[in-house]
Design an enzyme around this catalytic site. Structure first.
Site, PDB file in Angstrom:
ATOM      1  N   CYS A 103       0.809  -1.159   0.106  1.00  0.00           N
ATOM      2  CA  CYS A 103      -0.069   0.123   0.018  1.00  0.00           C
ATOM      3  C   CYS A 103       0.897   1.410  -0.008  1.00  0.00           C
ATOM      4  O   CYS A 103       0.634   2.247  -0.661  1.00  0.00           O
ATOM      5  CB  CYS A 103      -0.821   0.218   1.123  1.00  0.00           C
ATOM      6  SG  CYS A 103      -2.059   1.284   1.463  1.00  0.00           S
ATOM      7  N   CYS A 211      -6.399  -3.349   6.746  1.00  0.00           N
ATOM      8  CA  CYS A 211      -7.544  -2.270   6.925  1.00  0.00           C
ATOM      9  C   CYS A 211      -8.605  -3.204   6.365  1.00  0.00           C
ATOM     10  O   CYS A 211      -9.578  -2.763   6.917  1.00  0.00           O
ATOM     11  CB  CYS A 211      -7.127  -1.069   6.083  1.00  0.00           C
ATOM     12  SG  CYS A 211      -6.840  -1.295   4.385  1.00  0.00           S
TER      13      CYS A 211
END
Length: 390
Positions: A103, A211
């Site tokens: 990410c 997440c």
């Protein structure tokens, strides 16, 4: 030395205390700020409570309080293509990925950086984040040097240091990234937030873990995307079948598998995708769980190519999990895999996992990382599993 002024800064605002205080520090220094809230995961079809909307509300509240503009940017497509699909491929292949490293590489320090700095977008001079890390150009780029490569340095707060997750950040982005929190501890950051009238952020739970999984059970989550394929659990020492599993993707090396009727608990030692067999080891200190040598893919070096230093054996520090103490290692070119590394540790470590990243350090500098491919197991467990070096 020619210094380039940085006036227009785009700061990532997550709705948490760290990014809020990063923005506060930038504002107090007189920068012209633009806040950006990034949505990276589409929660429309999820069957759980999502904090994304609450984070957006908190981000708005922070920016209203600080009187800085805020915009909402959707990177869901980019996240799916560059992070989540790789995450699924890895699990289907029996690997254990680290989506947070991906990410940062592909979303925050590629798509977000480009969106912030491109002339046809926000045209910022630099970006800033709430990461706990330091920049060799200065945490506010006060020592920026266009002729030099920038180095990624560990944060002052060793317990919060996030260089592990930043270990594959591109040089071009790091050169224009500010880390306002690099020299502060978490407690100091909380105090600054409270003193600045943003104490409401301290009531939020700190985000941890992946997440897109949130508070769900991992096996329940992954089963939504990867089909179940039952197989056998085989004792790695005896070759005996001791149980069954519901899919290689549900398990990772070092994880305990609860099997009844045995004198000691079993732990995942190896996974064989071809046969769909998971090999398990009896006892938490079984030698099959410990490695002193492992192989990696081609490394990524942040500031310079360290490969010329490998000829005589390059000694540095290493970790493969965030917050684990650093341990000494030696790096060599891997003759069995051109471009890769052969890593030899000073002491064997437990559950070094293919698919994870080996991150390499000097005394304070994060050199870069390499993805672990295979391990050589069979070491005796050390009396003290980690030798603390930081």
């Amino acid at each position: 030395m020619r210094k380039i002024p940085f006036k227009n800064i785009v700061v990532g605002i997550s709705g948490g205390v760290d990014s809020a205080v990063a923005a506060l520090l930038l504002k107090n220094k007189g920068y012209r700020l633009q806040g950006v809230f990034m949505r990276n995961w589409d929660i429309v079809d999820e069957k759980t409570t999502c904090t994304g909307d609450q984070d957006w509300e908190d981000a708005q509240r922070v920016c209203n309080h600080l009187k800085i503009p805020l915009i909402y940017v959707n990177f869901v497509k980019e996240y799916w293509n560059n992070v989540f699909t790789q995450f699924l491929r890895d699990y289907e292949s029996g690997l254990t990925p680290n989506p947070d490293i991906l990410c940062n590489r592909f979303i925050k320090f590629d798509n977000f950086f480009a969106f912030a700095t491109r002339a046809d977008k926000l045209n910022a001079d630099a970006i800033a984040t709430g990461h706990y890390a330091r920049n060799s150009f200065g945490n506010f780029l006060e020592h920026f040097c266009p002729e030099s490569n920038v180095k990624l340095l560990q944060a002052r707060d060793s317990m919060k240091d996030q260089t592990f997750f930043l270990s594959s950040v591109p040089q071009r982005a790091l050169r224009r990234t500010m880390f306002p929190l690099g020299d502060f501890t978490k407690d100091q950051v909380k105090t600054m937030a409270r003193d600045a009238g943003m104490g409401f952020l301290l009531r939020k739970k700190e985000s941890t873990g992946i997440c897109f999984i949130g508070h769900r059970n991992f096996q329940d989550f992954i089963s939504e995307y990867i089909s179940t394929k039952p197989g056998k659990l085989v004792d790695i020492d005896t070759g005996s079948v001791v149980g069954s599993h519901n899919g290689i993707h549900n398990w990772t090396v070092g994880q305990r598998c609860r099997l009844a009727g045995f004198p000691q608990p079993y732990f995942i030692a190896q996974k064989d995708c071809n046969s769909n067999i998971i090999f398990v080891a009896e006892g938490s200190k079984n030698p099959a769980l410990y490695s002193k040598v492992f192989h990696t893919e081609s490394p990524y070096w942040i500031a310079e190519d360290c490969l010329p230093r490998l000829g005589e054996g390059f000694e540095c520090l290493f970790r493969f999990q965030h917050r684990k103490p650093l341990t000494k290692c030696q790096l060599e070119r891997d003759s069995a895999a051109p471009g890769g590394l052969l890593v030899t540790l000073e002491n064997p470590l437990r559950a070094i996992t293919p698919g994870q990243y080996a991150v390499f350090y000097g005394e304070t500098e994060c050199y870069g990382c390499a993805r672990i491919t295979t391990t050589i197991c069979g070491e005796e467990a050390p009396e003290q599993e980690y030798k603390v070096l930081c």
